[in-house]
Motif scaffolding. Structure first.
Motif, PDB file in Angstrom:
ATOM      1  N   LEU A  92       0.863  -1.064  -0.002  1.00  0.00           N
ATOM      2  CA  LEU A  92      -0.016  -0.020   0.028  1.00  0.00           C
ATOM      3  C   LEU A  92       0.941   1.165   0.030  1.00  0.00           C
ATOM      4  O   LEU A  92       1.576   1.329   0.960  1.00  0.00           O
ATOM      5  CB  LEU A  92      -0.805  -0.023   1.290  1.00  0.00           C
ATOM      6  CG  LEU A  92      -2.183   0.715   1.169  1.00  0.00           C
ATOM      7  CD1 LEU A  92      -2.980   0.745   0.140  1.00  0.00           C
ATOM      8  CD2 LEU A  92      -2.797   0.596   2.425  1.00  0.00           C
ATOM      9  N   ALA A  93       0.877   2.112  -1.039  1.00  0.00           N
ATOM     10  CA  ALA A  93       1.672   3.433  -1.243  1.00  0.00           C
ATOM     11  C   ALA A  93       1.146   4.455  -0.860  1.00  0.00           C
ATOM     12  O   ALA A  93       1.657   5.322  -0.114  1.00  0.00           O
ATOM     13  CB  ALA A  93       2.263   3.452  -2.508  1.00  0.00           C
ATOM     14  N   HIS A  94      -0.362   4.721  -1.246  1.00  0.00           N
ATOM     15  CA  HIS A  94      -0.870   6.346  -0.897  1.00  0.00           C
ATOM     16  C   HIS A  94      -2.355   5.984  -0.604  1.00  0.00           C
ATOM     17  O   HIS A  94      -3.012   5.321  -1.234  1.00  0.00           O
ATOM     18  CB  HIS A  94      -0.517   6.997  -2.366  1.00  0.00           C
ATOM     19  CG  HIS A  94      -1.075   8.359  -1.975  1.00  0.00           C
ATOM     20  ND1 HIS A  94      -0.403   9.420  -1.278  1.00  0.00           N
ATOM     21  CD2 HIS A  94      -2.079   9.200  -2.452  1.00  0.00           C
ATOM     22  CE1 HIS A  94      -0.875  10.580  -1.171  1.00  0.00           C
ATOM     23  NE2 HIS A  94      -1.918  10.316  -1.900  1.00  0.00           N
ATOM     24  N   VAL A  95      -2.632   6.835   0.226  1.00  0.00           N
ATOM     25  CA  VAL A  95      -4.386   6.896   0.501  1.00  0.00           C
ATOM     26  C   VAL A  95      -4.617   8.422   0.652  1.00  0.00           C
ATOM     27  O   VAL A  95      -3.927   9.352   1.054  1.00  0.00           O
ATOM     28  CB  VAL A  95      -4.514   6.549   2.124  1.00  0.00           C
ATOM     29  CG1 VAL A  95      -6.018   6.641   2.274  1.00  0.00           C
ATOM     30  CG2 VAL A  95      -4.266   4.904   2.201  1.00  0.00           C
ATOM     31  N   GLN A  96      -5.712   8.523  -0.254  1.00  0.00           N
ATOM     32  CA  GLN A  96      -6.075  10.108  -0.307  1.00  0.00           C
ATOM     33  C   GLN A  96      -7.653  10.199  -0.210  1.00  0.00           C
ATOM     34  O   GLN A  96      -8.330   9.245  -0.640  1.00  0.00           O
ATOM     35  CB  GLN A  96      -5.928  10.664  -1.731  1.00  0.00           C
ATOM     36  CG  GLN A  96      -6.505  11.945  -2.049  1.00  0.00           C
ATOM     37  CD  GLN A  96      -6.147  12.507  -3.590  1.00  0.00           C
ATOM     38  OE1 GLN A  96      -4.948  12.458  -3.978  1.00  0.00           O
ATOM     39  NE2 GLN A  96      -6.859  12.537  -4.578  1.00  0.00           N
ATOM     40  N   PRO A 121       0.966   5.274   3.597  1.00  0.00           N
ATOM     41  CA  PRO A 121       1.328   4.279   4.645  1.00  0.00           C
ATOM     42  C   PRO A 121       2.584   3.627   4.093  1.00  0.00           C
ATOM     43  O   PRO A 121       3.327   3.174   5.207  1.00  0.00           O
ATOM     44  CB  PRO A 121       0.130   3.267   4.487  1.00  0.00           C
ATOM     45  CG  PRO A 121      -0.952   4.195   3.686  1.00  0.00           C
ATOM     46  CD  PRO A 121      -0.218   4.933   2.816  1.00  0.00           C
ATOM     47  N   SER A 122       2.850   3.468   3.063  1.00  0.00           N
ATOM     48  CA  SER A 122       4.015   2.688   2.510  1.00  0.00           C
ATOM     49  C   SER A 122       4.560   1.318   3.371  1.00  0.00           C
ATOM     50  O   SER A 122       5.526   1.027   4.129  1.00  0.00           O
ATOM     51  CB  SER A 122       5.330   3.382   2.801  1.00  0.00           C
ATOM     52  OG  SER A 122       5.399   4.498   1.833  1.00  0.00           O
ATOM     53  N   CYS A 123       3.638   0.371   3.270  1.00  0.00           N
ATOM     54  CA  CYS A 123       3.616  -0.904   4.147  1.00  0.00           C
ATOM     55  C   CYS A 123       3.143  -2.105   3.222  1.00  0.00           C
ATOM     56  O   CYS A 123       2.321  -1.755   2.168  1.00  0.00           O
ATOM     57  CB  CYS A 123       2.694  -0.673   5.476  1.00  0.00           C
ATOM     58  SG  CYS A 123       0.865  -0.366   5.247  1.00  0.00           S
TER      59      CYS A 123
END
Length: 401
Positions: A221-225, A255-257
């Protein structure tokens, strides 16, 4: 010449009850003051009042869809005209009149959904809903004046049917979507669906891997908007409708997880954006424009004949599967934006309940009004009440300063 003015009852607003809540008997209640501007007797045959609503939107070209510099408006009669001073009463008691005060109650129709008074002024267009109470004064047939005098008084109507505290907005709203490869499921949940200016929006997001596919364990998971969007549709019932959408608030983080077997869970407190009308250091309220309320919000969920305003919450995630390119998933949750905050709704709800309890004790609704008060030229007491006096026992009237 006649001077006609509309006044609310002492220490009360002109609009009483709570429009949008039928049990509070929403109504316009006050008095009409008719005076002689030159001190000479007046003749009044009939007085009636009518409420009108005017919706105004910018005009768009049907071919190009571009806004022109003209405006389009439509006016609607709300309810029926109400006669508050009849000709029968006038012929019997209106001789030698200097002034009269007419109490009135104009019930707002509860079978119709009235849009709230609204004014949106932006750089590219203006949109508004304005209510005006027209007072029509017809002269007596025996008088010299033959023209009907009509004056318009702006009325500010605020609705209360979309307060966030109501149970219809406390049902959780859940939306979910899956990617085309069925690797992950993206789910968003709101515990309630109505918000006022500055209210917290309790949102939870879940990204759940599909363990039946081995590749789901490689999802990162890289990005949440999260974005709040406003959609204004001009002339929604016409073929030439024009839709304007804009983002009014945004929150994003990285999050970068990597997803675990239990997935990714995040609770977010996102405040609904607002702009206060108190624009100076001392927070002094500016003077409101006649017919429009002062609000801590630019617009809210509403619908009129010429426009419709809707709001939605957009949640978007970006993720990667191994060394592949980034993928996105998005979910849209429709929300209701109220001009009233949740805290204000909690404070005013007991007042509304007390209003309903009081009205239930009345023998009839809407409440009855007192008889009109007539001020005659040959009555010194009447003259004193409206600021005139007899001087040296003569019929000459002078103003009391």
């Amino acid at each position: 010449m006649l001077l006609v003015r509309v006044f609310p009852e002492p220490n009360k607003e002109l609009v009483q009850g709570y429009p949008g809540i039928k049990a509070t008997c929403p109504r316009i209640q006050g008095s009409i003051e008719i005076r002689s501007s030159d001190g000479l007797p007046i003749t009044v045959g009939e007085v009636n009042i009518t409420l009108y609503r005017t919706d105004t939107v910018p005009n768009y070209s049907s071919t190009t869809g571009l806004r022109s510099f003209t405006k389009r408006d439509m006016t609607f009669m709300i309810g029926k005209p109400l006669t508050v001073f009849s000709g029968l009463l006038a012929t019997a008691k209106s001789s030698n009149l200097l002034a009269l005060s007419i109490p009135f109650v104009f019930p707002l129709p509860v079978e119709l959904t009235l849009p709230q008074s609204l004014l949106i002024e932006r750089k590219t267009y203006t949109l508004s809903t304005l209510y005006q109470l027209y007072v029509n004064v017809k002269p007596s047939p025996s008088g010299k004046e033959k023209k009907t005098l009509s004056i318009a008084h702006p009325v500010t109507i605020q609705t209360y049917d979309s307060m966030p505290i109501f149970g219809q907005f406390n049902t959780p709203l859940v939306r979910s979507t899956k990617d085309k490869n069925h690797l992950v499921t993206f789910e968003c949940k709101l515990t309630r669906t109505a918000f006022g200016p500055g209210d917290a929006m309790p949102l939870s997001i879940d990204v759940i891997p599909n363990l039946a596919f081995p590749k789901s364990t490689k999802v990162k998971l890289a990005h949440v908007q999260i974005t709040v969007s406003e959609t204004i549709t001009h002339t929604p019932l016409s073929e030439d409708s024009n839709v304007r959408r804009r983002d009014i608030g945004k929150q994003e983080f990285n999050p970068s997880c990597a997803l675990t077997n239990s997935g990714y869970h995040k609770a977010i407190s996102f405040s609904f954006p607002y702009s206060s009308y108190r624009n100076d250091h001392y927070e002094i309220h500016p003077k409101p424009k006649p017919g429009y309320p002062l609000l801590d919000i630019n617009a809210f969920s509403t619908e009129a004949h010429l426009y419709k305003i809707e709001y939605s919450l957009h949640c978007k995630i970006s993720y990667k599967t191994g060394i592949a390119s980034s993928n996105t998933l998005s979910v849209e949750l429709p929300i209701t934006v109220s001009p009233h905050t949740y805290e204000y709704a909690q404070a005013i709800l007991p007042i509304i309940q007390n209003e309903i309890f009081t009205l239930n004790k009345l023998p009839s609704l809407p409440p009855k009004t007192a008889a009109p008060t007539l001020y005659r030229t040959d009555n010194e007491h009447d003259l004193n009440r409206i600021g005139f006096s007899l001087y040296d026992g003569t019929k000459r009237r002078i103003a009391i300063v």
